[in-house]
Design a protein around this motif. Structure first.
Motif, PDB file in Angstrom:
ATOM      1  N   ASP A   1       0.842  -1.090  -0.038  1.00 35.90           N
ATOM      2  CA  ASP A   1      -0.003  -0.244  -0.064  1.00 35.90           C
ATOM      3  C   ASP A   1       0.859   1.258   0.178  1.00 35.90           C
ATOM      4  O   ASP A   1       1.831   1.297   0.797  1.00 35.90           O
ATOM      5  CB  ASP A   1      -0.746  -0.135   1.314  1.00 35.90           C
ATOM      6  CG  ASP A   1      -2.047   0.979   1.154  1.00 35.90           C
ATOM      7  OD1 ASP A   1      -1.728   2.090   1.105  1.00 35.90           O
ATOM      8  OD2 ASP A   1      -3.144   0.703   1.300  1.00 35.90           O
ATOM      9  N   PRO A   2       0.468   2.147  -0.841  1.00 33.32           N
ATOM     10  CA  PRO A   2       1.331   3.405  -0.820  1.00 33.32           C
ATOM     11  C   PRO A   2       1.288   4.162   0.212  1.00 33.32           C
ATOM     12  O   PRO A   2       2.071   4.999   0.686  1.00 33.32           O
ATOM     13  CB  PRO A   2       0.943   4.118  -2.097  1.00 33.32           C
ATOM     14  CG  PRO A   2      -0.586   3.734  -2.439  1.00 33.32           C
ATOM     15  CD  PRO A   2      -0.478   2.225  -1.728  1.00 33.32           C
ATOM     16  N   ARG A   3       0.155   3.972   1.110  1.00 32.83           N
ATOM     17  CA  ARG A   3       0.174   4.696   2.399  1.00 32.83           C
ATOM     18  C   ARG A   3       1.193   4.143   3.517  1.00 32.83           C
ATOM     19  O   ARG A   3       1.260   4.684   4.714  1.00 32.83           O
ATOM     20  CB  ARG A   3      -1.181   4.777   3.282  1.00 32.83           C
ATOM     21  CG  ARG A   3      -2.086   5.632   2.054  1.00 32.83           C
ATOM     22  CD  ARG A   3      -3.466   5.180   2.288  1.00 32.83           C
ATOM     23  NE  ARG A   3      -4.061   3.930   1.834  1.00 32.83           N
ATOM     24  CZ  ARG A   3      -5.179   3.661   1.602  1.00 32.83           C
ATOM     25  NH1 ARG A   3      -6.037   4.308   1.831  1.00 32.83           N
ATOM     26  NH2 ARG A   3      -5.404   2.376   0.957  1.00 32.83           N
ATOM     27  N   GLY A   4       2.077   3.320   3.223  1.00 31.66           N
ATOM     28  CA  GLY A   4       2.943   2.593   4.151  1.00 31.66           C
ATOM     29  C   GLY A   4       2.520   1.378   4.945  1.00 31.66           C
ATOM     30  O   GLY A   4       1.525   0.877   4.606  1.00 31.66           O
ATOM     31  N   PRO A   5       3.222   0.982   5.988  1.00 29.88           N
ATOM     32  CA  PRO A   5       2.972  -0.115   6.807  1.00 29.88           C
ATOM     33  C   PRO A   5       1.734   0.134   7.566  1.00 29.88           C
ATOM     34  O   PRO A   5       1.407   1.296   7.862  1.00 29.88           O
ATOM     35  CB  PRO A   5       4.271  -0.219   7.781  1.00 29.88           C
ATOM     36  CG  PRO A   5       5.169   0.846   7.261  1.00 29.88           C
ATOM     37  CD  PRO A   5       4.543   1.794   6.276  1.00 29.88           C
TER      38      PRO A   5
ATOM     39  N   PRO B   1     -13.147  -7.926  -2.398  1.00 29.71           N
ATOM     40  CA  PRO B   1     -13.208  -7.762  -3.965  1.00 29.71           C
ATOM     41  C   PRO B   1     -12.367  -8.678  -4.418  1.00 29.71           C
ATOM     42  O   PRO B   1     -12.559  -8.718  -5.808  1.00 29.71           O
ATOM     43  CB  PRO B   1     -12.594  -6.290  -3.898  1.00 29.71           C
ATOM     44  CG  PRO B   1     -12.192  -6.016  -2.500  1.00 29.71           C
ATOM     45  CD  PRO B   1     -12.771  -7.020  -1.630  1.00 29.71           C
ATOM     46  N   LYS B   2     -11.548  -9.359  -3.925  1.00 31.69           N
ATOM     47  CA  LYS B   2     -10.532 -10.351  -4.549  1.00 31.69           C
ATOM     48  C   LYS B   2     -11.127 -11.711  -4.958  1.00 31.69           C
ATOM     49  O   LYS B   2     -11.014 -12.366  -5.862  1.00 31.69           O
ATOM     50  CB  LYS B   2      -9.307 -10.575  -3.654  1.00 31.69           C
ATOM     51  CG  LYS B   2      -8.309 -11.218  -4.191  1.00 31.69           C
ATOM     52  CD  LYS B   2      -7.087 -11.612  -3.162  1.00 31.69           C
ATOM     53  CE  LYS B   2      -5.943 -12.063  -4.101  1.00 31.69           C
ATOM     54  NZ  LYS B   2      -4.761 -12.149  -3.076  1.00 31.69           N
ATOM     55  N   THR B   3     -11.958 -12.049  -3.975  1.00 40.92           N
ATOM     56  CA  THR B   3     -12.697 -13.362  -4.269  1.00 40.92           C
ATOM     57  C   THR B   3     -14.220 -13.647  -4.602  1.00 40.92           C
ATOM     58  O   THR B   3     -14.794 -14.530  -4.760  1.00 40.92           O
ATOM     59  CB  THR B   3     -12.323 -14.329  -3.023  1.00 40.92           C
ATOM     60  OG1 THR B   3     -12.875 -14.045  -1.948  1.00 40.92           O
ATOM     61  CG2 THR B   3     -10.934 -14.469  -2.880  1.00 40.92           C
ATOM     62  N   GLY B   4     -14.953 -12.507  -4.028  1.00 46.83           N
ATOM     63  CA  GLY B   4     -16.582 -12.340  -3.896  1.00 46.83           C
ATOM     64  C   GLY B   4     -17.095 -13.181  -2.616  1.00 46.83           C
ATOM     65  O   GLY B   4     -18.118 -12.968  -2.576  1.00 46.83           O
ATOM     66  N   LYS B   5     -16.151 -13.501  -1.937  1.00 44.32           N
ATOM     67  CA  LYS B   5     -16.628 -14.100  -0.592  1.00 44.32           C
ATOM     68  C   LYS B   5     -17.328 -13.150   0.309  1.00 44.32           C
ATOM     69  O   LYS B   5     -17.010 -11.972   0.338  1.00 44.32           O
ATOM     70  CB  LYS B   5     -15.482 -14.801   0.318  1.00 44.32           C
ATOM     71  CG  LYS B   5     -16.032 -15.509   1.516  1.00 44.32           C
ATOM     72  CD  LYS B   5     -15.083 -16.450   2.197  1.00 44.32           C
ATOM     73  CE  LYS B   5     -15.476 -17.118   3.467  1.00 44.32           C
ATOM     74  NZ  LYS B   5     -14.272 -17.908   3.964  1.00 44.32           N
ATOM     75  N   GLN B   6     -18.589 -13.287   0.802  1.00 46.62           N
ATOM     76  CA  GLN B   6     -19.412 -12.729   1.683  1.00 46.62           C
ATOM     77  C   GLN B   6     -19.282 -12.644   3.059  1.00 46.62           C
ATOM     78  O   GLN B   6     -19.097 -14.070   3.378  1.00 46.62           O
ATOM     79  CB  GLN B   6     -20.887 -12.600   1.137  1.00 46.62           C
ATOM     80  CG  GLN B   6     -20.959 -12.187  -0.324  1.00 46.62           C
ATOM     81  CD  GLN B   6     -22.432 -12.008  -0.692  1.00 46.62           C
ATOM     82  OE1 GLN B   6     -23.351 -13.067  -0.002  1.00 46.62           O
ATOM     83  NE2 GLN B   6     -22.939 -11.072  -1.599  1.00 46.62           N
TER      84      GLN B   6
ATOM     85  N   ASP C   1     -11.472   1.735  -0.711  1.00 42.15           N
ATOM     86  CA  ASP C   1     -10.100   2.474  -0.593  1.00 42.15           C
ATOM     87  C   ASP C   1      -9.067   1.385  -0.128  1.00 42.15           C
ATOM     88  O   ASP C   1      -8.029   2.086   0.221  1.00 42.15           O
ATOM     89  CB  ASP C   1     -10.226   3.634   0.541  1.00 42.15           C
ATOM     90  CG  ASP C   1      -9.278   4.579   0.298  1.00 42.15           C
ATOM     91  OD1 ASP C   1      -8.675   4.789  -0.774  1.00 42.15           O
ATOM     92  OD2 ASP C   1      -8.901   5.191   1.408  1.00 42.15           O
ATOM     93  N   ASN C   2      -9.335   0.328  -0.144  1.00 39.88           N
ATOM     94  CA  ASN C   2      -8.385  -0.780   0.108  1.00 39.88           C
ATOM     95  C   ASN C   2      -7.868  -0.717   1.391  1.00 39.88           C
ATOM     96  O   ASN C   2      -6.793  -0.625   1.741  1.00 39.88           O
ATOM     97  CB  ASN C   2      -7.121  -0.628  -0.980  1.00 39.88           C
ATOM     98  CG  ASN C   2      -6.250  -1.905  -0.743  1.00 39.88           C
ATOM     99  OD1 ASN C   2      -6.750  -2.962  -0.676  1.00 39.88           O
ATOM    100  ND2 ASN C   2      -4.964  -1.578  -0.929  1.00 39.88           N
TER     101      ASN C   2
END
Length: 186
Positions: free
Chosen positions: A101-105, A127-132, A154-155
């Motif tokens: 992440d560009p915001r750092g650790p 968002p990666k797998t669709g798991k709910q 916003d990750n």
């Protein structure tokens, strides 16, 4: 009875000193007025509520009284500063940047709180797998649905390396890193 004792406490207090006074519900308003007179309203720092017991009392007349107030005053607010404890290497080592992440650790924090809330149950999708995911019964999300979905977009929500882990909030190191001390209580 309290007035002369507070005058004495103020006179004994160093110019950069702070006094913490614990009081219950029934007298906190009177004590605050008295302290404003003795120390000056401008030297009021904070009123903190602290939980003094962790279970309800069944003998309470109206509400179970499980907290007290801590009134905090200083003799001269302009001379008082917040001195933070230095961060240790061990503390800093808890922060990683697993997703670059560009915001750092960051380290992950809990998104769930105890107790049911009317709007506290809703589905969050990885968002990666669709798991709910939804919170367990007797729990609720600590963010509203709109805010939590914005954090996902916003990750700032971590679903584990494979995207299938229960979601957790990214708490970035930069939020807590301070290169210089704060100004007095600011």
């Amino acid at each position: 009875m309290m007035y002369p004792r507070l005058i004495l406490a103020r006179n004994l207090l160093a110019d950069d000193g702070v006094i913490f006074i614990s009081i219950d519900d029934s007298e906190q308003d009177n004590l605050k007025k008295l302290c404003n007179e003795v120390f000056g309203e401008e030297n009021f720092v904070a009123q903190v509520v602290w939980q003094k017991i962790h279970s309800t009392k069944n003998d309470a007349k109206y509400y179970s009284d499980n907290h007290e107030y801590l009134l905090i005053y200083t003799k001269n607010l302009s001379m008082v500063g917040v001195k933070l404890l230095p961060r240790t290497d061990e503390m800093n080592s808890r922060y990683k940047n697993q997703d670059n992440d560009p915001r750092g650790p960051w380290q992950s924090g809990d998104l769930v709180a105890s107790g049911e809330r009317t709007t506290g149950h809703f589905i969050i999708t990885s968002p990666k797998t669709g798991k709910q995911f939804d919170v367990p019964q007797d729990k609720h999300w600590v963010y509203s649905e709109a805010n939590l979905k914005a954090l996902v977009a916003d990750n700032q929500i971590w679903f584990g390396n494979d995207g299938n882990a229960f979601p957790r909030k990214n708490v970035f190191y930069q939020m807590f890193k301070m290169d210089k001390p704060l100004t007095p209580f600011g």
